[in-house]
Design a protein around this motif. Sequence first.
Motif, PDB file in Angstrom:
ATOM      1  N   ASP A   2       0.855  -1.180   0.000  1.00  6.43           N
ATOM      2  CA  ASP A   2       0.000   0.000   0.000  1.00  6.43           C
ATOM      3  C   ASP A   2       0.894   1.234   0.000  1.00  6.43           C
ATOM      4  O   ASP A   2       1.527   1.574   0.997  1.00  6.43           O
ATOM      5  CB  ASP A   2      -0.908  -0.025   1.217  1.00  6.43           C
ATOM      6  N   HIS A   3       0.926   1.909  -1.118  1.00  3.65           N
ATOM      7  CA  HIS A   3       1.854   3.023  -1.283  1.00  3.65           C
ATOM      8  C   HIS A   3       1.472   4.244  -0.454  1.00  3.65           C
ATOM      9  O   HIS A   3       2.325   5.058  -0.132  1.00  3.65           O
ATOM     10  CB  HIS A   3       1.987   3.378  -2.762  1.00  3.65           C
ATOM     11  N   SER A   4       0.208   4.359  -0.103  1.00  5.74           N
ATOM     12  CA  SER A   4      -0.179   5.494   0.747  1.00  5.74           C
ATOM     13  C   SER A   4       0.442   5.358   2.141  1.00  5.74           C
ATOM     14  O   SER A   4       0.841   6.356   2.740  1.00  5.74           O
ATOM     15  CB  SER A   4      -1.694   5.618   0.831  1.00  5.74           C
ATOM     16  N   VAL A   5       0.559   4.138   2.632  1.00  3.82           N
ATOM     17  CA  VAL A   5       1.202   3.912   3.932  1.00  3.82           C
ATOM     18  C   VAL A   5       2.691   4.267   3.827  1.00  3.82           C
ATOM     19  O   VAL A   5       3.252   4.893   4.731  1.00  3.82           O
ATOM     20  CB  VAL A   5       1.011   2.452   4.396  1.00  3.82           C
ATOM     21  N   PHE A   6       3.315   3.898   2.728  1.00  2.00           N
ATOM     22  CA  PHE A   6       4.719   4.227   2.521  1.00  2.00           C
ATOM     23  C   PHE A   6       4.907   5.742   2.469  1.00  2.00           C
ATOM     24  O   PHE A   6       5.836   6.283   3.061  1.00  2.00           O
ATOM     25  CB  PHE A   6       5.211   3.568   1.234  1.00  2.00           C
ATOM     26  N   LEU A   7       4.013   6.437   1.764  1.00  2.00           N
ATOM     27  CA  LEU A   7       4.087   7.889   1.659  1.00  2.00           C
ATOM     28  C   LEU A   7       3.967   8.539   3.036  1.00  2.00           C
ATOM     29  O   LEU A   7       4.768   9.398   3.401  1.00  2.00           O
ATOM     30  CB  LEU A   7       2.984   8.414   0.737  1.00  2.00           C
ATOM     31  N   LEU A   8       2.986   8.122   3.820  1.00  2.83           N
ATOM     32  CA  LEU A   8       2.803   8.698   5.156  1.00  2.83           C
ATOM     33  C   LEU A   8       3.987   8.409   6.072  1.00  2.83           C
ATOM     34  O   LEU A   8       4.403   9.266   6.847  1.00  2.83           O
ATOM     35  CB  LEU A   8       1.518   8.177   5.783  1.00  2.83           C
ATOM     36  N   SER A   9       4.523   7.217   5.972  1.00  2.00           N
ATOM     37  CA  SER A   9       5.670   6.848   6.794  1.00  2.00           C
ATOM     38  C   SER A   9       6.881   7.725   6.471  1.00  2.00           C
ATOM     39  O   SER A   9       7.558   8.231   7.374  1.00  2.00           O
ATOM     40  CB  SER A   9       6.007   5.374   6.565  1.00  2.00           C
ATOM     41  N   ARG A  10       7.151   7.901   5.167  1.00  2.00           N
ATOM     42  CA  ARG A  10       8.267   8.758   4.770  1.00  2.00           C
ATOM     43  C   ARG A  10       8.040  10.202   5.203  1.00  2.00           C
ATOM     44  O   ARG A  10       8.958  10.883   5.653  1.00  2.00           O
ATOM     45  CB  ARG A  10       8.472   8.713   3.249  1.00  2.00           C
ATOM     46  N   TYR A  11       6.813  10.680   5.075  1.00  2.00           N
ATOM     47  CA  TYR A  11       6.487  12.050   5.475  1.00  2.00           C
ATOM     48  C   TYR A  11       6.744  12.233   6.967  1.00  2.00           C
ATOM     49  O   TYR A  11       7.380  13.199   7.383  1.00  2.00           O
ATOM     50  CB  TYR A  11       5.024  12.361   5.139  1.00  2.00           C
ATOM     51  N   ARG A  12       6.287  11.301   7.765  1.00  2.00           N
ATOM     52  CA  ARG A  12       6.492  11.392   9.218  1.00  2.00           C
ATOM     53  C   ARG A  12       7.967  11.333   9.572  1.00  2.00           C
ATOM     54  O   ARG A  12       8.423  12.041  10.475  1.00  2.00           O
ATOM     55  CB  ARG A  12       5.731  10.280   9.930  1.00  2.00           C
ATOM     56  N   ASP A  13       8.728  10.488   8.874  1.00  2.00           N
ATOM     57  CA  ASP A  13      10.170  10.414   9.121  1.00  2.00           C
ATOM     58  C   ASP A  13      10.848  11.747   8.820  1.00  2.00           C
ATOM     59  O   ASP A  13      11.695  12.209   9.595  1.00  2.00           O
ATOM     60  CB  ASP A  13      10.815   9.318   8.264  1.00  2.00           C
ATOM     61  N   GLU A  14      10.466  12.352   7.708  1.00  2.00           N
ATOM     62  CA  GLU A  14      11.052  13.639   7.333  1.00  2.00           C
ATOM     63  C   GLU A  14      10.687  14.730   8.334  1.00  2.00           C
ATOM     64  O   GLU A  14      11.528  15.539   8.721  1.00  2.00           O
ATOM     65  CB  GLU A  14      10.605  14.046   5.922  1.00  2.00           C
ATOM     66  N   ARG A  15       9.441  14.743   8.770  1.00  2.00           N
ATOM     67  CA  ARG A  15       8.997  15.742   9.758  1.00  2.00           C
ATOM     68  C   ARG A  15       9.720  15.529  11.085  1.00  2.00           C
ATOM     69  O   ARG A  15      10.121  16.486  11.728  1.00  2.00           O
ATOM     70  CB  ARG A  15       7.487  15.677   9.950  1.00  2.00           C
ATOM     71  N   GLU A  20      10.505  21.034   7.197  1.00  2.00           N
ATOM     72  CA  GLU A  20       9.224  21.728   7.082  1.00  2.00           C
ATOM     73  C   GLU A  20       8.267  20.841   6.289  1.00  2.00           C
ATOM     74  O   GLU A  20       8.696  19.963   5.551  1.00  2.00           O
ATOM     75  CB  GLU A  20       9.408  23.070   6.362  1.00  2.00           C
ATOM     76  N   TRP A  21       6.964  21.107   6.410  1.00  2.00           N
ATOM     77  CA  TRP A  21       5.999  20.209   5.798  1.00  2.00           C
ATOM     78  C   TRP A  21       6.138  20.145   4.274  1.00  2.00           C
ATOM     79  O   TRP A  21       5.968  19.077   3.678  1.00  2.00           O
ATOM     80  CB  TRP A  21       4.568  20.540   6.210  1.00  2.00           C
ATOM     81  N   ALA A  24       9.195  17.999   3.543  1.00  2.00           N
ATOM     82  CA  ALA A  24       8.903  16.624   3.933  1.00  2.00           C
ATOM     83  C   ALA A  24       8.000  15.950   2.907  1.00  2.00           C
ATOM     84  O   ALA A  24       8.212  14.787   2.531  1.00  2.00           O
ATOM     85  CB  ALA A  24       8.248  16.590   5.315  1.00  2.00           C
ATOM     86  N   LEU A  25       7.007  16.683   2.439  1.00  2.00           N
ATOM     87  CA  LEU A  25       6.099  16.126   1.438  1.00  2.00           C
ATOM     88  C   LEU A  25       6.821  15.869   0.122  1.00  2.00           C
ATOM     89  O   LEU A  25       6.633  14.821  -0.515  1.00  2.00           O
ATOM     90  CB  LEU A  25       4.909  17.061   1.222  1.00  2.00           C
ATOM     91  N   ALA A  26       7.683  16.789  -0.288  1.00  2.00           N
ATOM     92  CA  ALA A  26       8.440  16.605  -1.533  1.00  2.00           C
ATOM     93  C   ALA A  26       9.341  15.378  -1.445  1.00  2.00           C
ATOM     94  O   ALA A  26       9.414  14.574  -2.381  1.00  2.00           O
ATOM     95  CB  ALA A  26       9.263  17.849  -1.839  1.00  2.00           C
ATOM     96  N   ALA A  27      10.033  15.210  -0.336  1.00  2.00           N
ATOM     97  CA  ALA A  27      10.915  14.050  -0.162  1.00  2.00           C
ATOM     98  C   ALA A  27      10.118  12.753  -0.128  1.00  2.00           C
ATOM     99  O   ALA A  27      10.528  11.742  -0.716  1.00  2.00           O
ATOM    100  CB  ALA A  27      11.730  14.199   1.118  1.00  2.00           C
ATOM    101  N   ALA A  28       8.987  12.766   0.547  1.00  2.00           N
ATOM    102  CA  ALA A  28       8.148  11.563   0.625  1.00  2.00           C
ATOM    103  C   ALA A  28       7.593  11.202  -0.752  1.00  2.00           C
ATOM    104  O   ALA A  28       7.569  10.025  -1.131  1.00  2.00           O
ATOM    105  CB  ALA A  28       7.015  11.778   1.617  1.00  2.00           C
TER     106      ALA A  28
END
Length: 58
Positions: A2-15, A20-21, A24-28
Amino acid sequence: MDHSVFLLSRYRDERAAGAEWEAALAAARKATSRAIAYSALAVISPSGDHAIGRNACY
């Protein structure tokens, strides 16, 4: 996967690392895009060989 879970996980790691959000979103998104592309290649490559008459499994 599930790629949405991967996206959220990467976003949280970056944050959590202090980004900054927007950054973090760009990196995720960049990391998730790569994961989706590699997943697609893993599925399409053997399928393509099968479609043209070659058996990629043997």
